[in-house]
Design an enzyme around this catalytic site. Structure first.
Site, mmCIF file in Angstrom:
data_model
loop_
_atom_site.group_PDB
_atom_site.id
_atom_site.type_symbol
_atom_site.label_atom_id
_atom_site.label_comp_id
_atom_site.label_asym_id
_atom_site.label_seq_id
_atom_site.Cartn_x
_atom_site.Cartn_y
_atom_site.Cartn_z
ATOM 1 N N GLU A 158 8.670 -13.006 -24.678
ATOM 2 C CA GLU A 158 7.731 -11.907 -24.436
ATOM 3 C C GLU A 158 8.351 -10.534 -24.632
ATOM 4 O O GLU A 158 7.712 -9.639 -25.161
ATOM 5 C CB GLU A 158 7.244 -11.960 -22.982
ATOM 6 C CG GLU A 158 6.140 -12.904 -22.710
ATOM 7 C CD GLU A 158 5.612 -12.715 -21.293
ATOM 8 O OE1 GLU A 158 6.366 -12.938 -20.329
ATOM 9 O OE2 GLU A 158 4.448 -12.333 -21.151
ATOM 10 N N LYS A 196 9.691 -15.757 -20.841
ATOM 11 C CA LYS A 196 10.137 -14.393 -20.506
ATOM 12 C C LYS A 196 10.941 -13.808 -21.657
ATOM 13 O O LYS A 196 10.746 -12.661 -22.037
ATOM 14 C CB LYS A 196 11.008 -14.375 -19.240
ATOM 15 C CG LYS A 196 10.306 -14.495 -17.917
ATOM 16 C CD LYS A 196 9.543 -13.267 -17.457
ATOM 17 C CE LYS A 196 8.103 -13.300 -17.877
ATOM 18 N NZ LYS A 196 7.170 -14.124 -17.230
ATOM 19 N N CYS A 255 0.859 -1.177 0.000
ATOM 20 C CA CYS A 255 0.000 0.000 0.000
ATOM 21 C C CYS A 255 0.895 1.225 0.000
ATOM 22 O O CYS A 255 2.107 1.108 0.174
ATOM 23 C CB CYS A 255 -0.861 0.043 1.266
ATOM 24 S SG CYS A 255 -1.912 -1.402 1.466
ATOM 25 N N ASN A 286 1.076 -0.173 5.972
ATOM 26 C CA ASN A 286 1.493 -0.930 4.788
ATOM 27 C C ASN A 286 2.182 -2.184 5.291
ATOM 28 O O ASN A 286 3.110 -2.081 6.095
ATOM 29 C CB ASN A 286 2.468 -0.075 3.962
ATOM 30 C CG ASN A 286 3.157 -0.872 2.872
ATOM 31 O OD1 ASN A 286 2.573 -1.791 2.314
ATOM 32 N ND2 ASN A 286 4.392 -0.536 2.581
ATOM 33 N N GLY A 287 1.756 -3.355 4.827
ATOM 34 C CA GLY A 287 2.390 -4.597 5.275
ATOM 35 C C GLY A 287 1.377 -5.484 5.968
ATOM 36 O O GLY A 287 0.169 -5.292 5.822
ATOM 37 N N HIS A 324 14.557 -36.182 -28.959
ATOM 38 C CA HIS A 324 13.450 -36.711 -29.765
ATOM 39 C C HIS A 324 13.006 -35.728 -30.847
ATOM 40 O O HIS A 324 11.918 -35.875 -31.401
ATOM 41 C CB HIS A 324 12.278 -37.089 -28.858
ATOM 42 C CG HIS A 324 12.622 -38.187 -27.897
ATOM 43 N ND1 HIS A 324 12.765 -39.497 -28.293
ATOM 44 C CD2 HIS A 324 12.923 -38.156 -26.582
ATOM 45 C CE1 HIS A 324 13.107 -40.245 -27.250
ATOM 46 N NE2 HIS A 324 13.220 -39.442 -26.198
ATOM 47 N N GLU A 364 9.424 -21.211 -18.338
ATOM 48 C CA GLU A 364 9.247 -19.816 -17.936
ATOM 49 C C GLU A 364 10.406 -18.953 -18.447
ATOM 50 O O GLU A 364 10.200 -17.812 -18.878
ATOM 51 C CB GLU A 364 9.121 -19.735 -16.405
ATOM 52 C CG GLU A 364 8.952 -18.332 -15.838
ATOM 53 C CD GLU A 364 7.724 -17.573 -16.349
ATOM 54 O OE1 GLU A 364 6.851 -18.163 -17.000
ATOM 55 O OE2 GLU A 364 7.677 -16.346 -16.118
ATOM 56 N N TRP A 369 -3.797 -1.544 -1.306
ATOM 57 C CA TRP A 369 -3.780 -2.792 -2.070
ATOM 58 C C TRP A 369 -4.271 -3.838 -1.085
ATOM 59 O O TRP A 369 -3.568 -4.195 -0.141
ATOM 60 C CB TRP A 369 -2.370 -3.092 -2.548
ATOM 61 C CG TRP A 369 -2.233 -4.429 -3.210
ATOM 62 C CD1 TRP A 369 -1.778 -5.574 -2.632
ATOM 63 C CD2 TRP A 369 -2.545 -4.761 -4.545
ATOM 64 N NE1 TRP A 369 -1.801 -6.596 -3.548
ATOM 65 C CE2 TRP A 369 -2.266 -6.127 -4.728
ATOM 66 C CE3 TRP A 369 -3.050 -4.020 -5.623
ATOM 67 C CZ2 TRP A 369 -2.466 -6.771 -5.945
ATOM 68 C CZ3 TRP A 369 -3.250 -4.679 -6.829
ATOM 69 C CH2 TRP A 369 -2.954 -6.038 -6.980
ATOM 70 N N LYS A 382 -1.490 -6.906 -20.148
ATOM 71 C CA LYS A 382 -1.227 -7.449 -18.808
ATOM 72 C C LYS A 382 -2.292 -8.479 -18.442
ATOM 73 O O LYS A 382 -2.000 -9.521 -17.886
ATOM 74 C CB LYS A 382 -1.191 -6.299 -17.789
ATOM 75 C CG LYS A 382 -0.910 -6.738 -16.349
ATOM 76 C CD LYS A 382 0.518 -7.249 -16.204
ATOM 77 C CE LYS A 382 0.816 -7.794 -14.831
ATOM 78 N NZ LYS A 382 2.017 -8.655 -14.835
ATOM 79 N N ARG A 398 1.233 1.557 -6.033
ATOM 80 C CA ARG A 398 1.321 0.577 -4.941
ATOM 81 C C ARG A 398 -0.045 -0.037 -4.632
ATOM 82 O O ARG A 398 -0.143 -0.901 -3.749
ATOM 83 C CB ARG A 398 1.880 1.240 -3.683
ATOM 84 C CG ARG A 398 3.255 1.863 -3.880
ATOM 85 C CD ARG A 398 3.746 2.507 -2.605
ATOM 86 N NE ARG A 398 4.016 1.524 -1.574
ATOM 87 C CZ ARG A 398 5.133 0.829 -1.458
ATOM 88 N NH1 ARG A 398 6.119 1.026 -2.307
ATOM 89 N NH2 ARG A 398 5.289 -0.047 -0.493
#
Ligand code: M6R
Length: 614
Positions: free
Chosen positions: A494, A491, A2, A104-105, A510, A487, A78, A609, A27
């Site tokens: 992308e 990345k 946050c 925050n946290g 193969h 992955e 958030w 996104k 945030r």
């Protein structure tokens, strides 16, 4: 994650607070709120909830106040504990509305603290963990010489990474902050003093800044700032200046959000894992299923996801099958609903999604519910469509991810899914509670290992310079190294637009091996997971085709590379946890290649996104 802002002194105003919040919106923006300590009306609170419209509503409501402001605190949220609603919006009050707080946290032990406060007659008006802090200060204040003493006593009782800021009706103009492993900085222009989660919030107001050390308090008055330990010992404050533009400051000085988010991974993972398991080894879900006993009867798990989330799901398959002995099926969401998946009420369907909005995964979740399955959403956005639809929810707490290429949400998803695997093993009786606790403790050690891996940043940049001009990239791994390989390739594709493929290392011979020549680069994920030796045998096959070799391995194995090859050393972890560190050099490599090519890492071409079309 946050955003917090606070101001005291001659410049205190609604405008300073709301402008700061606008710059902290990256945030989170589930809600926005401020408390003004006014000359004539005491505390005035303004709050709004409504996603990106929250701040606009707040500005218009609070902007109508024209009285004198002595001090103020503000927050952009958030959501983690409690949905993105108005009553969960910060600032929060104690019972008497004499203490106001923004936070925050995560307060890891908030449940036990809340029970204690409820037993003492306190009335809560939100579902947040934050509110317990306000009530505890309310309890402590009558026994304390001042607000800061009360805050110090309460901070000592808090577990978890957090920063928070408090104002008290009895001390006009005084602002007290506390910082522990969550960002907060002091700034001043000489006549006003500010606290903020991040420099951009106050960059155009303050010329001088001060860092706050972890575990310290800070007290602001219109005349200055003091830093104190929790035992009330003064700590010298060292000032610094910044030469960032406002635009770069929003990214905390990073060139873009992707690099910032790569570096946020230790914190994202820590927040995702912390305080989630009871001493009995039971997982604390964000939304519990109506009947947890149903999970004990689960005889199949089905994971549905897309893209990077799918790769996290692949890692989970290995862990769930290993610890629970329940078969796990894995499906790309867009495939799931167009075949005839064998799913019934004893199947747990797990939808994994950063956004919680990806249409294909949402549709798969609908389909699973129609087929009578039990459902769980693992997502990063509180109150998202998947979170609302599923029977149970486990949030990753990675904070908002702006870069299109997922990084911190991926490692957080794996962390969350590891906890799910342990929970299933616990309820199925496959692991004893103590075994679950021991594994959970090992999991809690992963964020520190991720911090170590971030030290490879420059080495990965050098590697990107060396290989960025190559025409083809292959990523190979076995067991949990296989999803890491997928992955790594995703990345790179992308954001660099270069041809890249991920392969199970044993499958290379193969077919794909025909593609290997001196112009190809092969990354081998060869950490000490289950099939290390076999991966190294596959590396021999690559060497015989003269391709460049990069080995991601553990310390002590450096000698596996031959002259001219590269060894990237990452810390050794429990084999099932290894993907959370093994993937990070690959994120960095992709990032540096993309930058080297002049690409915008945050907004790669052709991608969005969140994909809300079929
Ligand atoms: O929000 P989701 O996790 O459901 O999104 C799924 C994919 O679209 C996403 O992971 C995509 O592959 C990312 N761009 C990966 O970096």
């Amino acid at each position: 994650m946050c955003g917090i802002i606070a101001v005291t002194g001659s410049g205190a105003s609604v405008e300073i607070l709301t402008t700061g919040l606008r710059r902290l919106e990256y945030r989170g923006y589930d809600s926005a709120g401020i408390v003004l300590h006014t000359r004539d009306d005491g505390f005035l609170r303004f709050r709004a909830a409504g996603g990106t419209k929250s701040l606009v509503a707040l500005e218009s409501e609070a902007g109508a106040f024209h009285g004198e402001v002595i001090a103020g605190i503000g927050h952009t949220r958030w959501a983690t504990h409690g949905g993105p609603t108005l009553f969960n919006a910060h600032p929060h009050f104690d019972c008497g509305e004499n203490i106001a707080i923004v936070h925050n946290g995560i307060v890891e032990n908030f449940r036990e603290l809340k029970e204690e406060l409820l037993a003492g007659g306190h009335v809560f008006s939100s579902e947040t963990d934050t509110e317990v802090i306000a009530h505890l200060i309310e309890v402590q204040l009558p026994f304390s010489p001042s607000l800061v003493d009360a805050v110090a006593s309460v901070a000592k009782r808090m577990r978890g990474a957090m920063s928070f800021v408090v104002v008290g009706a009895s001390e006009p103009g005084v602002i007290v902050g506390f910082k522990r492993m969550a960002p907060m900085v002091v700034g001043t222009d000489g006549s006003s003093w500010f606290l903020a989660s991040d420099i951009p919030a106050i960059l155009d107001r303050a010329g001088t800044f001060f860092q706050i050390e972890d575990e310290n308090l800070v007290v602001l008055t219109p005349k200055g700032a003091r830093m104190l330990t929790l035992d009330m010992v003064d700590v010298p404050m060292e000032s610094f200046g910044v030469d960032w533009t406002l635009e770069s400051a929003e990214r905390s000085g990073f060139d873009d959000f992707m690099s910032k988010e790569i570096f946020e991974q230790p914190a994202a993972l820590r927040d995702t894992l912390a305080g989630r398991m009871t001493r009995d080894g039971l997982l604390l879900l964000d939304e519990q299923p109506s009947d947890l006993d149903l999970w004990a009867r689960v005889d199949k798990v089905f994971i549905v996801a897309c893209g990077t989330s799918f790769h996290a799901g692949m890692v989970a398959k290995y862990a769930i099958e290993h610890w629970t002995k329940i078969p796990v099926e894995l499906d790309i969401s867009s495939e799931f609903r167009y075949r005839d998946p064998v799913v019934d009420e004893r199947t747990l369907v797990v939808a994994v999604s950063q956004s919680g909005e990806t249409l294909d995964t949402l549709a798969a979740l609908h389909e699973a519910r129609n087929l009578g399955a039990q459902t769980l959403a693992v997502c990063n956005v509180v109150g998202s469509s998947m979170a609302r639809l599923a029977d149970a929810v486990l949030y990753t707490r990675a904070g908002p991810e702006v870069g299109v290429a997922a990084t911190k949400t991926h490692t957080s998803q794996i962390g969350a899914l590891m906890m799910l695997a342990l929970q299933l093993a616990r309820v199925k009786g496959q692991l004893y509670p103590q075994e679950v606790r021991d594994l959970y403790d090992q999991l809690l050690a992963v964020p520190a290992k991720v911090t170590e891996v971030l030290g490879l940043w420059d080495q990965m940049r050098d590697l990107a310079v060396r290989y960025g001009g190559c025409s083809r990239f292959y990523f190979i791994g076995r067991h949990v190294g296989y999803p890491v390989a997928l992955e790594g390739a995703l990345k790179l594709k992308e954001i660099s637009y270069l041809p890249a493929e991920g392969y199970p290392a044993g499958e290379l011979k193969h077919g794909a091996i025909a593609m290997l020549d001196a112009d190809a680069v092969v990354f081998a994920i060869a950490t000490r997971t289950r099939l290390y030796e076999k991966v190294m045998s596959n590396v021999e096959e690559v060497r015989a085709r003269n391709s460049a070799v990069v080995v991601i391995g553990n310390p002590g194995d450096e000698s596996v590379v031959s002259t001219g090859e590269t060894f990237i050393s990452v810390p050794r972890l429990h084999p099932l946890f290894a993907p959370m560190v093994d993937v990070i050099p690959l994120q960095m490599f992709a990032y540096h290649v993309a930058r080297g090519l002049g690409n915008d890492a945050d907004r790669p071409r052709n991608l969005a996104k969140t994909v809300t079309v079929e």
